[in-house]
Design an enzyme around this catalytic site. Structure first.
Site, PDB file in Angstrom:
ATOM      1  N   GLY A   1      -1.719  22.951  10.142  1.00 59.01           N
ATOM      2  CA  GLY A   1      -0.302  23.297  10.335  1.00 59.01           C
ATOM      3  C   GLY A   1      -0.135  24.755  10.744  1.00 59.01           C
TER       4      GLY A   1
ATOM      5  CB  CYS B   1       1.372  14.025   2.235  1.00 60.79           C
ATOM      6  SG  CYS B   1       2.714  12.868   2.512  1.00 60.79           S
TER       7      CYS B   1
ATOM      8  CD  GLU C   1       4.783  14.344   5.196  1.00 56.15           C
ATOM      9  OE1 GLU C   1       5.257  13.546   6.013  1.00 56.15           O
ATOM     10  OE2 GLU C   1       4.002  14.021   4.292  1.00 56.15           O
TER      11      GLU C   1
ATOM     12  CE  LYS D   1      -5.456  14.490  18.117  1.00 56.64           C
ATOM     13  NZ  LYS D   1      -6.452  13.815  17.222  1.00 56.64           N
TER      14      LYS D   1
ATOM     15  N   GLY E   1      -0.272  16.573   8.428  1.00 58.18           N
ATOM     16  CA  GLY E   1      -1.694  16.802   8.205  1.00 58.18           C
ATOM     17  C   GLY E   1      -1.905  17.961   7.256  1.00 58.18           C
ATOM     18  CB  SER E   2      -4.876  19.985   6.546  1.00 57.75           C
ATOM     19  OG  SER E   2      -5.173  20.536   7.803  1.00 57.75           O
ATOM     20  CB  THR E   3      -1.512  23.643   4.405  1.00 55.22           C
ATOM     21  OG1 THR E   3      -0.697  22.733   3.642  1.00 55.22           O
ATOM     22  CG2 THR E   3      -0.796  24.980   4.477  1.00 55.22           C
TER      23      THR E   3
ATOM     24  CD  GLU F   1      -3.347  17.577   0.547  1.00 54.14           C
ATOM     25  OE1 GLU F   1      -3.641  18.079   1.652  1.00 54.14           O
ATOM     26  OE2 GLU F   1      -2.288  16.941   0.345  1.00 54.14           O
TER      27      GLU F   1
HETATM   28  P1  NAI Z   1      -6.041  17.669   9.938  1.00 54.79           P
HETATM   29  O1  NAI Z   1      -4.744  18.251   9.522  1.00 54.79           O
HETATM   30  O2  NAI Z   1      -7.003  18.588  10.602  1.00 54.79           O
HETATM   31  O3  NAI Z   1      -5.774  16.415  10.930  1.00 54.79           O
HETATM   32  C1  NAI Z   1      -4.528  15.806  11.153  1.00 54.79           C
HETATM   33  C2  NAI Z   1      -4.299  15.652  12.652  1.00 54.79           C
HETATM   34  O4  NAI Z   1      -4.320  16.939  13.267  1.00 54.79           O
HETATM   35  C3  NAI Z   1      -5.378  14.840  13.373  1.00 54.79           C
HETATM   36  O5  NAI Z   1      -4.762  14.056  14.387  1.00 54.79           O
HETATM   37  C4  NAI Z   1      -6.244  15.910  13.998  1.00 54.79           C
HETATM   38  O6  NAI Z   1      -6.945  15.454  15.124  1.00 54.79           O
HETATM   39  C5  NAI Z   1      -5.222  16.948  14.360  1.00 54.79           C
HETATM   40  N1  NAI Z   1      -5.764  18.331  14.521  1.00 54.79           N
HETATM   41  C6  NAI Z   1      -6.838  18.881  13.911  1.00 54.79           C
HETATM   42  N2  NAI Z   1      -7.004  20.153  14.308  1.00 54.79           N
HETATM   43  C7  NAI Z   1      -6.019  20.429  15.191  1.00 54.79           C
HETATM   44  C8  NAI Z   1      -5.645  21.595  15.950  1.00 54.79           C
HETATM   45  N3  NAI Z   1      -6.330  22.724  15.872  1.00 54.79           N
HETATM   46  N4  NAI Z   1      -4.557  21.513  16.736  1.00 54.79           N
HETATM   47  C9  NAI Z   1      -3.836  20.384  16.811  1.00 54.79           C
HETATM   48  N5  NAI Z   1      -4.146  19.256  16.141  1.00 54.79           N
HETATM   49  C10 NAI Z   1      -5.217  19.276  15.331  1.00 54.79           C
HETATM   50  O7  NAI Z   1      -6.690  16.979   8.668  1.00 54.79           O
HETATM   51  P2  NAI Z   1      -8.163  16.391   8.440  1.00 54.79           P
HETATM   52  O8  NAI Z   1      -9.192  17.390   8.880  1.00 54.79           O
HETATM   53  O9  NAI Z   1      -8.262  15.057   9.014  1.00 54.79           O
HETATM   54  O10 NAI Z   1      -8.171  16.290   6.835  1.00 54.79           O
HETATM   55  C11 NAI Z   1      -8.414  17.445   6.037  1.00 54.79           C
HETATM   56  C12 NAI Z   1      -7.455  17.516   4.893  1.00 54.79           C
HETATM   57  O11 NAI Z   1      -6.123  17.584   5.372  1.00 54.79           O
HETATM   58  C13 NAI Z   1      -7.442  16.342   3.946  1.00 54.79           C
HETATM   59  O12 NAI Z   1      -8.447  16.415   2.998  1.00 54.79           O
HETATM   60  C14 NAI Z   1      -6.090  16.466   3.334  1.00 54.79           C
HETATM   61  O13 NAI Z   1      -6.127  17.402   2.297  1.00 54.79           O
HETATM   62  C15 NAI Z   1      -5.225  17.006   4.455  1.00 54.79           C
HETATM   63  N6  NAI Z   1      -4.452  15.942   5.123  1.00 54.79           N
HETATM   64  C16 NAI Z   1      -3.160  15.777   4.742  1.00 54.79           C
HETATM   65  C17 NAI Z   1      -2.400  14.769   5.282  1.00 54.79           C
HETATM   66  C18 NAI Z   1      -0.992  14.570   4.854  1.00 54.79           C
HETATM   67  O14 NAI Z   1      -0.447  13.483   5.008  1.00 54.79           O
HETATM   68  N7  NAI Z   1      -0.318  15.588   4.363  1.00 54.79           N
HETATM   69  C19 NAI Z   1      -2.957  13.825   6.266  1.00 54.79           C
HETATM   70  C20 NAI Z   1      -4.321  14.114   6.638  1.00 54.79           C
HETATM   71  C21 NAI Z   1      -5.028  15.134   6.060  1.00 54.79           C
END
Ligand code: NAI
Ligand code: MG
Length: 499
Positions: free
Chosen positions: A252, A303, A269, A194, A247-249, A403
């Site tokens: 997570g 990240c 991660e 996804k 993705g985000s904590t 972050e």
């Molecule tokens: P997010 O963690 O919500 O999105 C990452 C992935 O998770 C996307 O594919 C999204 O569609 C999916 N996702 C979102 N909600 C979900 C759920 N309930 N169940 C399963 N999958 C889900 O991050 P977002 O909203 O795009 O960005 C917000 C913040 O997250 C950023 O400002 C940053 O601080 C952090 N982030 C950190 C990353 C890293 O590499 N550690 C990468 C992306 C975002």
């Protein structure tokens, strides 16, 4: 600061790919619409214009993809020898290498990284595929001694865990997806991916190319869609054995909760707020650009970005001034501008988020040294923020605790090694960190005492799959790279043989 607008012509293959306009879900080797027929736009963040329309997968589509992945896992794929999987990875390597220009352009247009950055990731990407190819022949258990009566032979065997759900972020999917794809193909698992709503195209195109390279149907399936619908459905699906998430904590945590349904294994991660510690004896001609790009690279959307730069007080003002000079000299431009060093943020949402943190920093009393504003002129349609430096930051301020995920660097002064270590560890996160000094014993002390999954000395952000990296504390668990990586895709079985 240069405000570039020039743009190189696109590769013929990129134009052909983009001219499709609309993209389906890729399930069981075929691309087609989702059950609901709904779709959504993905934008070019350099211009705010629509780049493509993607199918919006829902729970029914996720279920169909999981069934395809399960059938592939139970089917002929399970009979592939390690050599056959290795050969597939070599073919993957070659097809990615041949089509890299197209993939890089698709990635840059969709997520905004400058084309120079995306192109220069080619070596790293190909190395990852070679790493996983080598791992597929290296899966082994052990024979073990035992204290049982009689003649009992005991051993452990490794087996692939099954169907993997891969939830991928938008900050560099072209390369990032390979932590998952490589491990799935090397281990003999299958997967449903996804990708992130804002950057799905390089994932779709990669998996298409892998089918051309002989990937069996159903082994890798891609369901585009939102996190709250498609992502959540994947995370709670009872027939998915393991989730790999970056993705985000906050998300997570939701995935951990959803995983309870069937005790899914997890590799997470998550976020970071990595400390980058600069001592007065450091070679500043290296530490200044190193620490600056440790934050600004990919416009801060990494990240392990070293966003908290702890600087020994005697050089803190000089350091802040020099890092600000460096920041002002960075060339900002649209992703297809060949001279751009930094591109836009991924979306309007992230732009607003980062701008609000800049506002919070100023209100909390940090001193804005440079940047802090949205780029105007020819770049005003995209989501550009000038690289921003705050000095006189306190580790308790929100800009030092949360972050930001944008090009915002905080300089925090310190007086002693022990204070730098204490402040560095004063965070919920534990992903990356660095130390700049000519004193190797001091460097090693810091390396040992900082609680993070990866530490750099006199450099920032180097990654090799043979070595890998991981996270601790709220930054997640499960290493990326190294021999431990594939172990996450296998389970161990103890076998007792009465001879
Ligand atoms: P997010 O963690 O919500 O999105 C990452 C992935 O998770 C996307 O594919 C999204 O569609 C999916 N996702 C979102 N909600 C979900 C759920 N309930 N169940 C399963 N999958 C889900 O991050 P977002 O909203 O795009 O960005 C917000 C913040 O997250 C950023 O400002 C940053 O601080 C952090 N982030 C950190 C990353 C890293 O590499 N550690 C990468 C992306 C975002
Ligand atoms: Mg996009």
């Amino acid at each position: 600061m240069d405000r570039q607008t020039s743009s190189a012509p696109l590769d013929e293959s990129t134009r052909r790919f983009l001219s499709r306009g609309q993209y389906g879900l890729l399930i069981d080797g075929r691309m087609g619409p989702g059950k609901s027929n709904k779709s959504f736009d993905t934008l070019n963040p350099s211009t705010g214009e629509v780049l493509a329309r993607l199918a919006e997968g829902d729970e029914t589509d996720i279920d169909r993809a999981v069934r395809a992945a399960r059938a592939a896992f139970e089917g002929a794929w399970s009979g592939w020898t390690p050599y056959e999987r290795q050969a597939l990875l070599y073919r993957a390597h070659d097809i990615i290498e041949r089509n890299f220009d197209e993939l890089a352009e698709i990635e840059s247009l969709d997520m905004g990284a400058p084309i120079s950055r995306t192109r220069s990731s080619k070596g790293a990407l190909l190395k990852m595929i070679l790493f996983f190819a080598s791992q597929s022949g290296n899966i082994s258990g052990q024979t073990l001694q035992n204290g049982l009566p009689g003649e009992v032979v005991t051993m452990s065997m490794k087996a692939p865990v099954g169907v993997i759900g891969g939830i991928i972020p938008w900050n560099g999917p072209l390369v990032g997806q390979w932590w998952l794809l490589g491990a799935v193909l090397a281990s003999g698992c299958t997967a449903v991916l996804k990708p992130a709503e804002d950057a799905s195209l390089s994932v779709l195109r990669t998996v298409e190319l892998l089918h051309e390279a002989g990937l069996p149907e159903g082994v890798l399936n891609v369901v585009t869609g939102t996190g709250s619908v498609a992502g959540a459905a994947l995370a709670r699906h009872p027939d998915v054995d393991r989730i790999a998430f970056t993705g985000s904590t906050a998300t997570g945590r939701k995935i951990i909760e959803a995983s309870a349904v069937n005790i899914k294994k997890l590799q997470l991660e998550l976020g970071g707020k990595s400390p980058d510690i600069v001592f007065a004896d450091a070679d500043l001609s290296k530490a200044v650009p190193g620490a600056a790009m440790g934050v600004f690279a990919n416009s801060g959307q990494i990240c392990f970005a070293g966003t908290r730069v702890f600087v020994e007080r005697s050089i803190a003002d000089e350091f802040s001034a020099r890092v600000a000079d460096f920041a002002r000299g960075i060339r900002i431009g649209r992703s297809m501008d060949p001279d751009a060093q930094l591109g836009p943020l991924i979306s309007r949402l992230q732009l607003d988020r980062v701008m609000s943190y800049i506002d919070i920093g100023s209100r909390e009393g940090a001193r804005l040294v440079c940047g802090g504003e949205r780029m105007g002129g020819a770049l005003s349609d995209g989501y550009f923020i000038a690289p921003t430096v705050f000095s006189h930051v306190d580790n308790e301020m929100r800009i030092a605790r949360e972050e930001i995920f944008g090009p915002v660097l905080s300089v925090i002064p310190f007086d002693t090694v022990d204070e730098a270590i204490a402040l560095g560890n004063q965070t919920d996160y534990g992903l990356g960190g660095a130390v700049w000094t000519r004193d190797i014993s001091r460097a090693l002390k810091v390396v040992q005492k900082i609680h993070t999954g990866v530490m750099w000395v006199n450099c920032y952000g180097l990654i090799d799959p043979l070595v890998g990296f991981g996270g601790t504390k709220h930054s997640g668990y499960g290493a990326k790279g190294g021999v431990a990586h594939l172990d996450n895709y296998l389970y161990s079985k103890s076998v007792y043989i009465n001879t």
